[in-house]
Design a protein around this motif. Sequence first.
Motif, PDB file in Angstrom:
ATOM      1  N   ASP A 134      83.717   2.122 -92.206  1.00 47.22           N
ATOM      2  CA  ASP A 134      83.630   0.596 -91.702  1.00 47.22           C
ATOM      3  C   ASP A 134      82.071   0.226 -91.687  1.00 47.22           C
ATOM      4  O   ASP A 134      81.630   0.844 -90.262  1.00 47.22           O
TER       5      ASP A 134
ATOM      6  N   GLU B  32      80.848  -2.552 -90.162  1.00 42.37           N
ATOM      7  CA  GLU B  32      80.488  -3.093 -88.899  1.00 42.37           C
ATOM      8  C   GLU B  32      80.746  -2.128 -87.535  1.00 42.37           C
ATOM      9  O   GLU B  32      80.124  -2.366 -86.683  1.00 42.37           O
ATOM     10  N   LEU B  33      81.893  -1.276 -87.845  1.00 42.82           N
ATOM     11  CA  LEU B  33      82.241  -0.521 -86.770  1.00 42.82           C
ATOM     12  C   LEU B  33      80.908   0.240 -86.617  1.00 42.82           C
ATOM     13  O   LEU B  33      80.450   0.829 -85.300  1.00 42.82           O
TER      14      LEU B  33
ATOM     15  N   SER C 289      78.089  -1.322 -84.622  1.00 41.47           N
ATOM     16  CA  SER C 289      78.467  -1.061 -83.060  1.00 41.47           C
ATOM     17  C   SER C 289      78.310   0.226 -82.691  1.00 41.47           C
ATOM     18  O   SER C 289      77.822   0.157 -81.586  1.00 41.47           O
TER      19      SER C 289
ATOM     20  N   LYS D  44      74.622   0.836 -81.961  1.00 44.44           N
ATOM     21  CA  LYS D  44      74.311   0.121 -80.683  1.00 44.44           C
ATOM     22  C   LYS D  44      74.523   0.834 -79.553  1.00 44.44           C
ATOM     23  O   LYS D  44      73.769   1.084 -78.610  1.00 44.44           O
ATOM     24  N   MET D  45      75.938   1.394 -79.274  1.00 49.46           N
ATOM     25  CA  MET D  45      76.310   1.988 -78.254  1.00 49.46           C
ATOM     26  C   MET D  45      75.723   3.412 -77.963  1.00 49.46           C
ATOM     27  O   MET D  45      75.483   3.913 -77.127  1.00 49.46           O
TER      28      MET D  45
ATOM     29  N   TYR E 128      72.359   2.712 -76.650  1.00 45.00           N
ATOM     30  CA  TYR E 128      72.790   2.007 -75.260  1.00 45.00           C
ATOM     31  C   TYR E 128      72.657   3.531 -74.212  1.00 45.00           C
ATOM     32  O   TYR E 128      71.973   3.391 -73.275  1.00 45.00           O
ATOM     33  N   THR E 129      73.476   4.325 -74.931  1.00 46.90           N
ATOM     34  CA  THR E 129      73.825   5.290 -73.809  1.00 46.90           C
ATOM     35  C   THR E 129      72.616   6.363 -73.626  1.00 46.90           C
ATOM     36  O   THR E 129      72.363   7.030 -72.691  1.00 46.90           O
TER      37      THR E 129
ATOM     38  N   GLN F  83      69.693  -5.675 -80.859  1.00 48.63           N
ATOM     39  CA  GLN F  83      69.944  -4.713 -79.369  1.00 48.63           C
ATOM     40  C   GLN F  83      69.269  -3.259 -79.502  1.00 48.63           C
ATOM     41  O   GLN F  83      68.999  -2.692 -78.496  1.00 48.63           O
TER      42      GLN F  83
ATOM     43  N   GLU G 293      65.842  -3.248 -78.755  1.00 46.75           N
ATOM     44  CA  GLU G 293      65.551  -3.171 -76.953  1.00 46.75           C
ATOM     45  C   GLU G 293      65.534  -1.770 -76.427  1.00 46.75           C
ATOM     46  O   GLU G 293      65.038  -1.472 -75.794  1.00 46.75           O
ATOM     47  N   HIS G 294      66.715  -1.201 -76.852  1.00 46.85           N
ATOM     48  CA  HIS G 294      66.931   0.361 -76.485  1.00 46.85           C
ATOM     49  C   HIS G 294      65.847   1.088 -76.999  1.00 46.85           C
ATOM     50  O   HIS G 294      65.162   2.277 -76.106  1.00 46.85           O
TER      51      HIS G 294
END
Lengths: 83, 192
Positions: free
Chosen positions: B97, B99-100, B103, B106-107, B110-111, B137, B140-141
């Motif tokens: 997917d 969209e998943l 996501s 992004k994570m 982030y991590t 997002q 930014e990371h």
Amino acid sequence: MSGYCVVTFPSTHAAMQAEKHLKGALPVQMMPTPRCISASCGIALRFDPSSLPEAQKALAAFPEPFALYQLAGESPTLLLCKK
Amino acid sequence: MKTVDAKGQNCPIPVILAKKEIDAGETDFVVEVDNKTACENLQRLAKSQGYLAAVEADGAIFRIAFSKGDAAPQAAAVQPARRWSVFVGKETVGCGDNELGISLLKMFFYTLSQSDDLPESILFMNGGVKVPTGQEQVIEHLRVLENKGVQILVCGTCLNFYGLTEQLQVGMVSNMYDILTKIQQADKVVSL
């Protein structure tokens, strides 16, 4: 106010839906649900405590269940929970 | 001092010309180029080959003076213990997917941006270039990671293909030579 705020959701779909829902109202970041809240992998949304009023307002109109925490260090405080 | 005229040449020609001089054992030479991307790529080449690069800008002309000083031992001293790179060839983590996948990307960043074990470089190619040009997002990371010394290399051919060259928000426009070198120098490369 120090630390940051996190919203968690019972499902991945709800989290992705919430990101879209909150995005217009306040700056949010997607992050893995912090380990101190849940050991399982999941999507959470993070925002700055200064955006708390906007977040609460936007979440009030969000149809799915969620939990809102404030984190300072590794200890979460539950601020709001909708079942 | 030998001067290589690479004005009017687009990447990767100036880098190839400079590499020829290095391979021929030249220890002091100047490369002249007329675009900033070529200038930045030449500076990176110098660093990776243990050369010092002094840049002189005269209007739109950049003169990059290569010299084999004592840069080599310095470069060796700052080598991290373990070198790894992240290769991003699409906008998502894995396939399935869309969209998943976005996501998860992004994570992931982030991590990574909060981790102590950082890659030496993050390489964006093909659909992956849509990340440093449009994924707010993640941008930014990536800025945080860049400030911590991680090199963000973005394929210039791909930016050009998607018409995204002007939209690049973070990282450096790069080419197949630099990207392949990063992959070859890494102890491990992680593809998302």
